[in-house]
Design a protein around this motif. Structure first.
Motif, PDB file in Angstrom:
ATOM      1  N   SER A  25     -19.333 -23.881  52.160  1.00 26.99           N
ATOM      2  CA  SER A  25     -18.299 -22.957  52.644  1.00 26.99           C
ATOM      3  C   SER A  25     -17.313 -22.558  51.549  1.00 26.99           C
ATOM      4  O   SER A  25     -16.607 -21.560  51.676  1.00 26.99           O
ATOM      5  CB  SER A  25     -17.540 -23.582  53.819  1.00 26.99           C
ATOM      6  OG  SER A  25     -16.861 -24.752  53.402  1.00 26.99           O
ATOM      7  N   LEU A  26     -17.287 -23.300  50.457  1.00 25.90           N
ATOM      8  CA  LEU A  26     -16.403 -23.021  49.323  1.00 25.90           C
ATOM      9  C   LEU A  26     -17.212 -23.203  48.023  1.00 25.90           C
ATOM     10  O   LEU A  26     -16.773 -23.805  47.059  1.00 25.90           O
ATOM     11  CB  LEU A  26     -15.206 -23.976  49.369  1.00 25.90           C
ATOM     12  CG  LEU A  26     -13.937 -23.650  48.611  1.00 25.90           C
ATOM     13  CD1 LEU A  26     -13.424 -22.246  48.904  1.00 25.90           C
ATOM     14  CD2 LEU A  26     -12.858 -24.666  48.935  1.00 25.90           C
ATOM     15  N   ALA A  27     -18.430 -22.662  48.052  1.00 29.29           N
ATOM     16  CA  ALA A  27     -19.405 -22.900  46.981  1.00 29.29           C
ATOM     17  C   ALA A  27     -18.991 -22.273  45.655  1.00 29.29           C
ATOM     18  O   ALA A  27     -18.525 -21.139  45.605  1.00 29.29           O
ATOM     19  CB  ALA A  27     -20.774 -22.380  47.394  1.00 29.29           C
ATOM     20  N   VAL A  28     -19.199 -23.033  44.587  1.00 30.20           N
ATOM     21  CA  VAL A  28     -19.028 -22.564  43.222  1.00 30.20           C
ATOM     22  C   VAL A  28     -20.388 -21.999  42.797  1.00 30.20           C
ATOM     23  O   VAL A  28     -21.392 -22.711  42.869  1.00 30.20           O
ATOM     24  CB  VAL A  28     -18.619 -23.726  42.286  1.00 30.20           C
ATOM     25  CG1 VAL A  28     -18.594 -23.296  40.844  1.00 30.20           C
ATOM     26  CG2 VAL A  28     -17.295 -24.316  42.732  1.00 30.20           C
ATOM     27  N   PRO A  29     -20.423 -20.725  42.368  1.00 24.59           N
ATOM     28  CA  PRO A  29     -21.712 -20.167  41.942  1.00 24.59           C
ATOM     29  C   PRO A  29     -22.385 -21.068  40.903  1.00 24.59           C
ATOM     30  O   PRO A  29     -21.730 -21.572  39.991  1.00 24.59           O
ATOM     31  CB  PRO A  29     -21.338 -18.813  41.330  1.00 24.59           C
ATOM     32  CG  PRO A  29     -20.031 -18.456  41.980  1.00 24.59           C
ATOM     33  CD  PRO A  29     -19.321 -19.776  42.200  1.00 24.59           C
ATOM     34  N   ASN A  30     -23.659 -21.305  41.070  1.00 24.54           N
ATOM     35  CA  ASN A  30     -24.452 -22.153  40.161  1.00 24.54           C
ATOM     36  C   ASN A  30     -23.953 -23.596  40.108  1.00 24.54           C
ATOM     37  O   ASN A  30     -24.248 -24.320  39.151  1.00 24.54           O
ATOM     38  CB  ASN A  30     -24.497 -21.560  38.749  1.00 24.54           C
ATOM     39  CG  ASN A  30     -25.067 -20.161  38.748  1.00 24.54           C
ATOM     40  OD1 ASN A  30     -26.129 -19.925  39.317  1.00 24.54           O
ATOM     41  ND2 ASN A  30     -24.355 -19.219  38.155  1.00 24.54           N
ATOM     42  N   GLY A  31     -23.210 -24.013  41.117  1.00 18.31           N
ATOM     43  CA  GLY A  31     -22.634 -25.361  41.121  1.00 18.31           C
ATOM     44  C   GLY A  31     -23.643 -26.483  41.019  1.00 18.31           C
ATOM     45  O   GLY A  31     -23.339 -27.545  40.473  1.00 18.31           O
ATOM     46  N   ARG A  32     -24.845 -26.257  41.501  1.00 20.09           N
ATOM     47  CA  ARG A  32     -25.863 -27.305  41.461  1.00 20.09           C
ATOM     48  C   ARG A  32     -26.438 -27.493  40.053  1.00 20.09           C
ATOM     49  O   ARG A  32     -27.077 -28.513  39.782  1.00 20.09           O
ATOM     50  CB  ARG A  32     -26.979 -27.003  42.442  1.00 20.09           C
ATOM     51  CG  ARG A  32     -26.580 -27.158  43.878  1.00 20.09           C
ATOM     52  CD  ARG A  32     -27.804 -27.092  44.801  1.00 20.09           C
ATOM     53  NE  ARG A  32     -27.902 -28.302  45.583  1.00 20.09           N
ATOM     54  CZ  ARG A  32     -27.171 -28.554  46.667  1.00 20.09           C
ATOM     55  NH1 ARG A  32     -26.297 -27.677  47.096  1.00 20.09           N
ATOM     56  NH2 ARG A  32     -27.301 -29.687  47.314  1.00 20.09           N
ATOM     57  N   THR A  33     -26.202 -26.556  39.154  1.00 23.98           N
ATOM     58  CA  THR A  33     -26.812 -26.655  37.822  1.00 23.98           C
ATOM     59  C   THR A  33     -26.300 -27.848  37.020  1.00 23.98           C
ATOM     60  O   THR A  33     -26.963 -28.272  36.076  1.00 23.98           O
ATOM     61  CB  THR A  33     -26.601 -25.361  37.011  1.00 23.98           C
ATOM     62  OG1 THR A  33     -25.196 -25.144  36.824  1.00 23.98           O
ATOM     63  CG2 THR A  33     -27.231 -24.157  37.708  1.00 23.98           C
ATOM     64  N   ILE A  34     -25.156 -28.401  37.383  1.00 26.23           N
ATOM     65  CA  ILE A  34     -24.616 -29.544  36.627  1.00 26.23           C
ATOM     66  C   ILE A  34     -25.193 -30.883  37.082  1.00 26.23           C
ATOM     67  O   ILE A  34     -24.996 -31.897  36.414  1.00 26.23           O
ATOM     68  CB  ILE A  34     -23.076 -29.609  36.708  1.00 26.23           C
ATOM     69  CG1 ILE A  34     -22.601 -29.932  38.126  1.00 26.23           C
ATOM     70  CG2 ILE A  34     -22.452 -28.329  36.178  1.00 26.23           C
ATOM     71  CD1 ILE A  34     -21.158 -30.384  38.190  1.00 26.23           C
ATOM     72  N   ILE A  35     -25.902 -30.895  38.199  1.00 25.71           N
ATOM     73  CA  ILE A  35     -26.369 -32.172  38.757  1.00 25.71           C
ATOM     74  C   ILE A  35     -27.255 -32.950  37.787  1.00 25.71           C
ATOM     75  O   ILE A  35     -27.041 -34.164  37.615  1.00 25.71           O
ATOM     76  CB  ILE A  35     -27.031 -31.964  40.133  1.00 25.71           C
ATOM     77  CG1 ILE A  35     -25.995 -31.385  41.104  1.00 25.71           C
ATOM     78  CG2 ILE A  35     -27.610 -33.267  40.667  1.00 25.71           C
ATOM     79  CD1 ILE A  35     -26.579 -30.874  42.416  1.00 25.71           C
ATOM     80  N   PRO A  36     -28.240 -32.345  37.108  1.00 34.28           N
ATOM     81  CA  PRO A  36     -29.033 -33.141  36.156  1.00 34.28           C
ATOM     82  C   PRO A  36     -28.183 -33.766  35.048  1.00 34.28           C
ATOM     83  O   PRO A  36     -28.416 -34.916  34.647  1.00 34.28           O
ATOM     84  CB  PRO A  36     -30.030 -32.126  35.585  1.00 34.28           C
ATOM     85  CG  PRO A  36     -30.154 -31.084  36.654  1.00 34.28           C
ATOM     86  CD  PRO A  36     -28.775 -30.983  37.262  1.00 34.28           C
ATOM     87  N   THR A  37     -27.183 -33.053  34.570  1.00 36.75           N
ATOM     88  CA  THR A  37     -26.300 -33.605  33.528  1.00 36.75           C
ATOM     89  C   THR A  37     -25.494 -34.776  34.077  1.00 36.75           C
ATOM     90  O   THR A  37     -25.350 -35.817  33.404  1.00 36.75           O
ATOM     91  CB  THR A  37     -25.362 -32.505  32.989  1.00 36.75           C
ATOM     92  OG1 THR A  37     -26.160 -31.452  32.437  1.00 36.75           O
ATOM     93  CG2 THR A  37     -24.415 -33.057  31.940  1.00 36.75           C
ATOM     94  N   VAL A  38     -24.980 -34.639  35.288  1.00 35.97           N
ATOM     95  CA  VAL A  38     -24.220 -35.742  35.892  1.00 35.97           C
ATOM     96  C   VAL A  38     -25.121 -36.955  36.077  1.00 35.97           C
ATOM     97  O   VAL A  38     -24.726 -38.086  35.763  1.00 35.97           O
ATOM     98  CB  VAL A  38     -23.590 -35.297  37.229  1.00 35.97           C
ATOM     99  CG1 VAL A  38     -22.968 -36.485  37.958  1.00 35.97           C
ATOM    100  CG2 VAL A  38     -22.551 -34.208  37.001  1.00 35.97           C
ATOM    101  N   ASN A  39     -26.343 -36.733  36.559  1.00 36.11           N
ATOM    102  CA  ASN A  39     -27.269 -37.861  36.735  1.00 36.11           C
ATOM    103  C   ASN A  39     -27.597 -38.528  35.402  1.00 36.11           C
ATOM    104  O   ASN A  39     -27.722 -39.751  35.334  1.00 36.11           O
ATOM    105  CB  ASN A  39     -28.539 -37.402  37.449  1.00 36.11           C
ATOM    106  CG  ASN A  39     -28.315 -37.231  38.935  1.00 36.11           C
ATOM    107  OD1 ASN A  39     -27.416 -37.834  39.526  1.00 36.11           O
ATOM    108  ND2 ASN A  39     -29.122 -36.391  39.554  1.00 36.11           N
TER     109      ASN A  39
END
Length: 127
Positions: A25-39
């Motif tokens: 509902s308050l999504a940051v565009p391309n927000g999921r792209t950081i997940i591999p780096t965080v992992n």
């Protein structure tokens, strides 16, 4: 000169479904792209690994839906410190997001949460 007592921590801030596409509902565009780096960061030997979560009640003061005739992103409200009424500030109103015990409040499913030492919930008071 670095101290031998230096023990860095990792803090993952609000990597939650409501802040990520496709349904947040308050999504940051391309927000999921950081997940591999965080992992990848979670595999490193940080002294402490913390994830924070917005964990709002449905009647949270920052939600435009809780103010008559107010719109998210456009309108503002005044926040008053409940412990000291002389402390106030203006804040933008937001769409409902990260409501306690809803799918949008969950950490993203791709996050390797088993590597997180502590989850800190915040924003839990309506005021």
């Amino acid at each position: 000169m670095a101290s031998s007592n230096f023990k860095p921590a990792l803090i993952i801030v609000d990597l939650q479904e409501d802040f990520c596409p496709p349904n947040g509902s308050l999504a940051v565009p391309n927000g999921r792209t950081i997940i591999p780096t965080v992992n990848k960061l979670l595999t490193l030997p940080f002294a402490l690994k913390i994830a924070t979560k917005d964990w709002h009640p449905a009647d949270h003061i920052s939600f435009a839906s809780n103010h008559a005739n107010k719109k998210p992103y456009v309108d503002f409200t005044t926040i008053v410190n409940p412990a000291n009424a002389s402390e106030t500030y203006e804040t933008r109103l937001w769409p409902d997001h990260c409501i306690q015990n809803t799918p949008g409040a969950e950490l993203v499913k791709e996050l390797e949460v088993e590597k997180v030492d502590k989850i800190v919930e915040k924003g839990m008071r309506k005021e």
